[in-house]
Design an enzyme around this catalytic site. Structure first.
Site, PDB file in Angstrom:
ATOM      1  N   GLY A 287       0.788  -1.231   0.000  1.00 35.74           N
ATOM      2  CA  GLY A 287       0.000   0.000   0.000  1.00 35.74           C
ATOM      3  C   GLY A 287       0.816   1.276   0.000  1.00 35.74           C
ATOM      4  N   GLU A 329       4.419  -6.317   1.242  1.00 39.80           N
ATOM      5  CA  GLU A 329       3.981  -6.690  -0.110  1.00 39.80           C
ATOM      6  C   GLU A 329       3.693  -5.480  -0.978  1.00 39.80           C
ATOM      7  OE1 GLU A 329       1.245 -10.380   1.545  1.00 39.80           O
ATOM      8  OE2 GLU A 329       0.353  -8.474   0.959  1.00 39.80           O
ATOM      9  N   PRO A 330       4.671  -4.677  -1.293  1.00 47.59           N
ATOM     10  CA  PRO A 330       4.389  -3.520  -2.142  1.00 47.59           C
ATOM     11  C   PRO A 330       4.212  -3.892  -3.613  1.00 47.59           C
ATOM     12  CG  PRO A 330       6.721  -3.619  -1.630  1.00 47.59           C
ATOM     13  CD  PRO A 330       6.074  -4.765  -0.895  1.00 47.59           C
ATOM     14  N   GLY A 331       3.298  -3.228  -4.286  1.00 42.04           N
ATOM     15  CA  GLY A 331       3.121  -3.428  -5.724  1.00 42.04           C
ATOM     16  C   GLY A 331       3.336  -2.112  -6.464  1.00 42.04           C
ATOM     17  N   ARG A 332       2.425  -1.171  -6.184  1.00 40.33           N
ATOM     18  CA  ARG A 332       2.432   0.127  -6.863  1.00 40.33           C
ATOM     19  C   ARG A 332       3.777   0.839  -6.785  1.00 40.33           C
ATOM     20  NH1 ARG A 332      -2.450   2.860  -6.720  1.00 40.33           N
ATOM     21  NH2 ARG A 332      -2.991   1.311  -5.150  1.00 40.33           N
ATOM     22  N   ARG A 373      -8.567   3.242 -13.683  1.00 40.90           N
ATOM     23  CA  ARG A 373      -8.485   3.809 -12.329  1.00 40.90           C
ATOM     24  C   ARG A 373      -9.279   5.112 -12.170  1.00 40.90           C
ATOM     25  NH1 ARG A 373      -4.279   5.319 -10.036  1.00 40.90           N
ATOM     26  NH2 ARG A 373      -4.987   4.717  -7.986  1.00 40.90           N
ATOM     27  N   TYR A 377     -11.956   4.630  -9.375  1.00 40.61           N
ATOM     28  CA  TYR A 377     -11.647   5.237  -8.076  1.00 40.61           C
ATOM     29  C   TYR A 377     -11.638   6.769  -8.104  1.00 40.61           C
ATOM     30  CZ  TYR A 377      -9.402   0.624  -7.753  1.00 40.61           C
ATOM     31  OH  TYR A 377      -9.144  -0.711  -7.795  1.00 40.61           O
ATOM     32  N   CYS A 404     -17.623   4.605 -25.112  1.00 39.27           N
ATOM     33  CA  CYS A 404     -18.986   5.127 -25.081  1.00 39.27           C
ATOM     34  C   CYS A 404     -19.483   5.297 -23.654  1.00 39.27           C
ATOM     35  CB  CYS A 404     -19.907   4.187 -25.851  1.00 39.27           C
ATOM     36  SG  CYS A 404     -19.419   4.059 -27.550  1.00 39.27           S
ATOM     37  N   TYR A 434      -1.667  -1.225 -11.851  1.00 34.09           N
ATOM     38  CA  TYR A 434      -3.122  -1.292 -11.905  1.00 34.09           C
ATOM     39  C   TYR A 434      -3.720  -0.622 -13.139  1.00 34.09           C
ATOM     40  CZ  TYR A 434      -2.196  -2.706  -7.139  1.00 34.09           C
ATOM     41  OH  TYR A 434      -1.696  -3.348  -6.034  1.00 34.09           O
TER      42      TYR A 434
END
Ligand code: PLP
Length: 491
Positions: A287, A329-332, A373, A377, A404, A434
């Site tokens: 996160g 557990e970092p991803g971004r 995204r 979000y 559309c 993401y």
């Protein structure tokens, strides 16, 4: 969307027309010129050439467009590797100061391909997967199964079977049903499976703000009380070995305050559970935030790692218990800033929106199918024209896609040069996480290729879809009906 630390409110500059000013979000700053590639948002290799066009990883955007078309996901390999090393070193050093070890799992959900698995494992990261598909990509990328973690609130029997079959390092258990399911599988296979227990700590963090409550209304994990019961049950089962608690408190988090609160609650439970046996690990999830726009200001990962490890050490010291090893557990933060999406501008129009106000819409050849995204979000991004610089006055613009949906927004509000025209190349930075992984075929749009850039070389790491790919799943379509180019335009 809750925003991060803003460095300035919008000073409505003289370059903003009165008809536009009411549309400017309070955080967006009117720039003197709209050409700058702001450092924390763009990969560090992104720069303007003498002709004003941009290169990434030493590769010109014109070369990228000519070879691979648009829209195009561009991923800077050195940038991914650098962030992976930095996360690994930040946690190793923070853990080392307390005499424990750390393990950084790359959260594959952010962006997974075999190539990216190779990069991050080369740099010493383990990998976290949460479906059979992600597991297979990680294995195909050569990841050591014993350095894989498996997440998810509803892993199927088939997924758990496969995970145990390949010798997965750990499974993060999410429900009482899953405990029994996994225990039966491991027993049948004659193995003892390492497991963690996912806990809802009641701490939810989003960017700079965090909320600490007694309970959380969400689908993942066990309550603190439920987790204690789960561990008792796991310890009764000879085919499972409990190795630690796990919590993931949110996304796009800018500092360690939420982690500190969560750590206090986790360590409390961890301490109680020590009565039933040794617990070697504590996993604090991912996160960690990145800069999507120039006003996002996350703390450096070194500060966050220190904050988390110090908090765990303090909580352990207060309770007089040994400190466990720490995983995250970092991803971004590993891939986000390494990605840039390249588009071509198709139309530009100014729309009267009432009360004397008007908005400029810049339409590009992708949209919510390659970047969901903003629609999902309300996420903010930034954009630049990358085929040239411009001395034209920066004008408030909204970058939209070709789908559309009126919510098909790529960049809600950005200052672009007022002379943007069809054919300009427009790039959106910080799209490494993401975007590819959330891409869809909405409106039967083929998903773009992913091209890795490094040292002036570009190569496809995930090929783009074609119209033939799309038709191939339609059982009624004649396979020969299309003569599609790699980008799906019919010749
Ligand atoms: C359990 C878990 N771990 C790690 C992550 C990665 O989060 P991020 O990419 O924001 O670091 C997520 C994201 O949703 C998650 O759910």
């Amino acid at each position: 969307m809750i925003r991060g630390r803003r460095v300035a409110a919008n000073p409505i500059g003289s370059s903003v027309s009165a008809s536009h000013s009411a549309l400017v979000p309070d955080w967006l700053i009117a720039p003197a010129e709209a050409n700058e590639l702001v450092a924390p948002v763009w990969p560090s290799s992104a720069r303007r050439r003498h002709d004003g066009s941009v290169e990434i990883g030493g590769v010109s955007v014109f070369d990228l467009r000519d070879r691979f078309g648009t829209p195009l996901y561009v991923l800077d390999e050195d940038e991914v590797r650098a962030h992976a090393r930095r996360a690994r070193d930040a946690f190793a050093s923070a853990a080392g100061r307390h005499g424990v070890r750390s393990r950084v799992y790359y959260a594959g959900k952010a962006f997974l391909s075999t190539e990216v698995v190779r990069w991050v494992t080369d740099e010493g990261l383990a990998v976290d997967v949460c479906t059979r598909g992600e597991l297979e990509v990680a294995l195909a990328g050569g990841a050591d199964p014993s350095r894989l973690g498996f997440h998810g609130n509803n892993k199927s029997v088939g997924e758990l079977e496969r995970a145990v079959e390949v010798g997965i390092g750990s499974v993060v258990l999410d429900s009482p049903i899953e405990i029994e399911r996994l225990a039966a599988i491991a027993e049948r296979r004659g193995v003892v499976q390492n497991v963690l227990v996912r806990v809802r700590t009641g701490v939810h963090a989003e960017t700079h703000a965090f909320l600490a409550t007694a309970h959380e209304d969400q689908k993942f994990g066990f309550s603190l009380e439920g987790a204690a019961d789960a561990v008792v049950r796991i310890r009764e089962l000879s085919s499972l070995r409990f190795v630690g608690l796990h919590a993931h408190i949110g996304s796009q988090i800018f500092d360690s305050s939420g982690f500190r609160e969560s750590a206090a609650r986790l360590v409390d439970l961890h301490a109680d559970l020590l009565a039933g046996g040794d617990i070697p690990l504590l996993n604090v999830g991912g996160g960690f935030g990145i800069s999507y726009t120039s006003v996002d200001d996350p703390r450096p990962i070194e500060d966050i790692a220190d904050g988390i490890l110090d908090a765990i050490a303090d909580e352990c010291a207060v309770r007089g218990i040994p400190m466990p090893d720490v995983a995250c557990e970092p991803g971004r933060v590993i891939v986000g800033q390494a990605g840039v999406t390249l588009y071509e501008v198709g139309t530009v129009k100014t729309v009267e929106i009432g009360e004397g106000r008007e908005r400029t819409y810049v339409s590009v050849d992708g949209g919510m199918s390659d970047n969901a995204r903003p629609a999902l979000y309300g996420a903010d991004f930034s954009a630049r024209i990358v085929s040239r610089t411009s001395e034209a006055t920066p004008a408030l613009s909204r970058v939209v896609g070709h789908h559309c949906e009126s919510g098909d927004i790529v960049v809600d509000a950005e200052y672009l040069p007022a002379d943007v025209v069809p054919g300009d190349l427009l790039a959106v930075p910080a799209t490494g996480a993401y975007c590819f992984s959330l891409a869809s075929n909405y409106n039967y749009t083929p998903r773009p290729p992913v091209v890795a850039v490094r040292d002036g070389e570009a190569r496809v790491i995930v090929r783009g879809e074609t119209i033939d790919d799309l038709l191939a799943r339609d059982v009624g379509a004649a396979a020969s009906a299309s003569t599609a180019t790699p980008h799906g335009d019919t010749e």
